[in-house]
Design an enzyme around this catalytic site. Structure first.
Site, PDB file in Angstrom:
ATOM      1  N   GLU A 175       0.814  -1.217   0.000  1.00  0.00           N
ATOM      2  CA  GLU A 175       0.000   0.000   0.000  1.00  0.00           C
ATOM      3  C   GLU A 175       0.850   1.270   0.000  1.00  0.00           C
ATOM      4  OE1 GLU A 175      -2.926  -0.261   3.134  1.00  0.00           O
ATOM      5  OE2 GLU A 175      -4.193  -1.576   1.935  1.00  0.00           O
TER       6      GLU A 175
ATOM      7  N   GLU B 153      -6.208  -8.125  -0.742  1.00  0.00           N
ATOM      8  CA  GLU B 153      -6.672  -8.226   0.646  1.00  0.00           C
ATOM      9  C   GLU B 153      -8.157  -7.879   0.671  1.00  0.00           C
ATOM     10  OE1 GLU B 153      -4.603  -5.568   3.295  1.00  0.00           O
ATOM     11  OE2 GLU B 153      -2.643  -6.175   2.576  1.00  0.00           O
TER      12      GLU B 153
END
Ligand code: GAL
Length: 689
Positions: free
Chosen positions: A177, A326
């Site tokens: 991220e 995710e």
């Protein structure tokens, strides 16, 4: 200008080694792996090795096919500078393979070890307020620091040398991220170099930024401040573009370490965050093989249209199928109140992901770490190492992916309509909102919702994407426009395309300066109309006309028609005096095509009627008609096969009639003419050949 060493090296190596092929409608480039995968984030380094086999057996029983490992395990992989230890990871991967589970390896650079940042404090990020980040959380690194780049390159290279030909490693996730930039000395220096390369001379920069305003005039590039807010809008836009280029070179730095040692079938990606606007995803994805994102519900309740839009956004980064790297096993730990998804909605979300083009859905995380900041997050196992209730729902997803995967393999979603997502424009509006409620993402969603519901497929694309295949293209707010963009849009209309421009389109040039013409700037003549003035609104204003009676709020532009063949579609009612009786939406036919400009943010019902008219005019038909509200229709096809995924997002049972007999892929085998979907129910069907 001299390129920083890491940048020059990365570009060179990338040219030498090329990239892995992108995926085409299957989860991996490895034919021996299933085409549709369920997975989990697994952290073997947090557990005694004696426990691994039990964990993997429980995963296998849940039909989990892939684990992502390693992305925060730097201190275990390199416990001291230059001393690498991958033996534990070799064993973890081998044991996973024994359970038919393949692996995505994360490079651990989002969590540098303490020995690194203590010995080399310049590798720590500096916040916008000048404070240096510290060890103890994560993402404390500087994305521009050359020494950090060297350490990141070395660990990625060592991993690739070790695992690049492991047949159970199907891909790589770079870092985790991307998000936090650096405002410290290395970032400042590189920003100045970047500006010098772009503008050549400081006089040119002064002219384009109009720095005479407030005596901002600079004598040297190195005087230019590094700020992300409260600055000259040209600087702010360039800062975001610079940050995007840095994340791209940050990626290239690791790609150049991995690719020369890796099986070309192993993809390289990173995990992204939906609408996050810290950098331009299209820039970064230009060097990645596939797109992947982390799908978390960030409001209190699952809003399926909003979530579907983020899938479509991610698919648009590479215009290909993607991974959900995710997603939540029912709840997270970072919202004020972490309400769970309802029973059934985890499965609903998994199939929605596939419906929008995902070929993998991975749950974060398998089991909570024994300690650490995320102890309350949803998992598949409890602290005692046995399944929690959602495990069984995910097991069902796994079983269904295994059953339908072979039929779904090779198919992808396709759309005849597109929405343009433009980072420059989103940033430019966010820097100078003018109306507090004007959130560019909310505005994008106001266009997306009726489009998705009525057309049943939407591509969210960059302004660079070729438009030829689309019957209708909507630009909710292309605030920053160049002449070449305008030329491409006009060519699209001339070739028979239908173009819808939303409010604030065509106001700025590429330097975030005001266009010398009224909005929509270089498209005004072609439209045969222009914006006379814009007004921020804090109350509803009535509108009426071709899209029925409704209201506008947040933003309203007073339009003017300047050509006899440009027609007024909507008009404002009694309002602030300026808007009263003035045009709110206008349109012009150009050959078989149309250009339509909507100057206001209409209410949802008006947007819906407008969308229906535009789709009708463009000749776009839904996949299924008479579908109950809240039932989502997704189609994946490969030109021959046609797969329908129907998801009932309602808490009530719904009936859907099918236009032709279809074969059930996840339910009792058989052919059906209609389906009854229980609450949060899913049907996966294949058209009879
Ligand atoms: C993601 C992150 C994961 C985990 C998760 C919790 O943003 O990548 O490491 O923290 O959030 O929801």
């Amino acid at each position: 200008m001299r390129l920083p060493v890491w940048l020059a090296g990365s570009v060179f190596v990338a040219l030498l080694v090329g990239t892995a092929p992108g995926l085409h409608a299957q989860a991996t480039n490895f034919p021996d792996k299933p085409p549709l995968l369920v997975g989990a984030a697994w952290y073997p380094e947090q557990w005694p090795e004696s426990r691994w086999d039990q964990d993997l057996a429980l995963m296998q029983a849940a039909h989990i096919d892939v684990v992502r490992v390693g992305e925060f395990a730097w201190s275990t992989m390199e416990p001291a500078e230059g001393q690498y230890n991958f033996a534990w990871l070799d064993r973890a991967i081998a044991l996973a393979a024994k359970h038919h589970i393949c692996v995505v390896l994360g490079t651990p650079t989002a969590a540098p070890p303490d020995w690194l940042t203590t010995k080399y404090p310049q590798t720590l990020r500096v916040e916008a307020d000048g404070r240096r980040a510290e060890h103890g959380n994560r993402v404390q690194f500087s994305f521009t620091d050359p020494l950090y780049r060297k350490f990141a390159h070395d660990i990625a290279e060592q991993m690739a040398i070790h695992f690049g030909h492991n047949p159970d490693v199907v891909g790589w996730q770079l870092d985790n991220e991307y998000g936090e930039p650096d405002f410290g000395p290395s970032a400042q220096q590189q920003f100045h170099q970047w500006l010098e390369k772009k503008y050549g001379t400081i006089a040119n920069l002064n002219r384009r930024w109009a720095t005479a305003y407030w005596s901002q005039t600079y004598d040297n590039f190195d005087e230019i401040p590094v700020r992300a807010t409260d600055e000259n809008p040209a600087l702010l836009l360039d800062w975001k573009r610079f940050v995007s280029d840095v994340w791209k070179s940050y990626s290239l730095n690791q790609i150049s370490a991995i690719r020369p040692h890796a099986d070309p079938r192993q993809f390289i990606t990173t995990n992204t965050m939906g609408w996050f606007d810290g950098f331009n995803e299209y820039t970064v994805h230009s060097v990645l093989d596939i797109a992947a994102w982390d799908d978390y519900i960030d409001s209190d309740h699952y809003d399926y249209l909003e979530n579907g839009a983020r899938h479509d956004l991610t698919r648009g980064y590479k215009m290909k199928d993607f991974w959900v790297m995710e997603t939540e096993p029912a709840f997270v730990n970072w919202r004020p109140t972490n309400t769970p998804l309802q029973k059934g909605q985890v499965r609903d979300m998994a199939w929605q992901a596939v419906g929008h083009g995902a070929n993998t859905v991975e749950y974060w995380q398998w089991r909570s770490a024994p300690n650490g900041q995320e102890e309350y997050h949803g998992t598949l196992l409890g602290a005692d190492g046995t399944p929690v209730p959602v495990y069984y729902e995910i097991q069902q997803v796994g079983k269904e992916f295994a059953a339908a995967g072979p039929e779904i393999a090779g198919t992808s979603p396709h759309s005849e309509v597109a929405l343009v997502n433009d980072y420059d424009s989103r940033w430019a509006i966010t820097f100078q909102k003018h109306s507090a409620g004007f959130d560019p993402v909310a505005e994008m969603l106001a266009f997306y919702r009726p489009l998705r519901t009525q057309a049943q497929a939407v591509d969210i694309i960059s302004i660079e994407t070729p438009l030829d295949g689309y019957k209708l293209v909507e630009l909710p707010a292309l605030n920053v426009i160049s002449q070449s963009m305008a030329d491409r849009l006009m060519a699209y209309v001339r070739q028979g395309g239908h173009l819808l421009l939303g409010p604030r389109t065509g106001m700025k040039d590429e330097d975030n300066a005001l266009q010398p013409e009224r909005q929509p700037g270089p498209l005004a003549d072609f439209l045969g109309g222009r914006v006379d003035q814009y007004y921020a609104l804090d109350t509803n204003v009535p509108v009426s006309g071709a899209f029925g009676d409704g209201t506008a709020n947040i933003w309203a532009e007073q339009l003017q028609v300047e050509s006899p063949d440009t027609k007024v579609l909507m008009t404002y009612g009694k309002s602030n005096g300026w808007l009263d009786g003035q045009p709110a939406a206008i349109t012009r036919k150009v050959g078989q095509g149309t250009i339509t400009y909507v100057g206001a943010w209409f209410d949802a019902a008006t947007m819906s009627r407008m969308t229906a008219q535009l789709l009708d005019e463009a000749g776009v038909k839904p996949v299924l008609t008479d579908v109950p509200e809240g039932v989502e229709v997704c189609r994946r096809s490969d030109g021959q096969k046609s797969i329908l995924i129907l998801i009932n997002h309602n808490a009530t049972e719904e009936h859907v009639a099918l236009p032709e007999p279809m074969r059930e892929l996840i339910d009792e085998p058989g052919t059906v003419n209609a389906v009854d979907l229980p609450e949060y129910g899913v049907a996966v069907l294949e058209a009879e050949k």
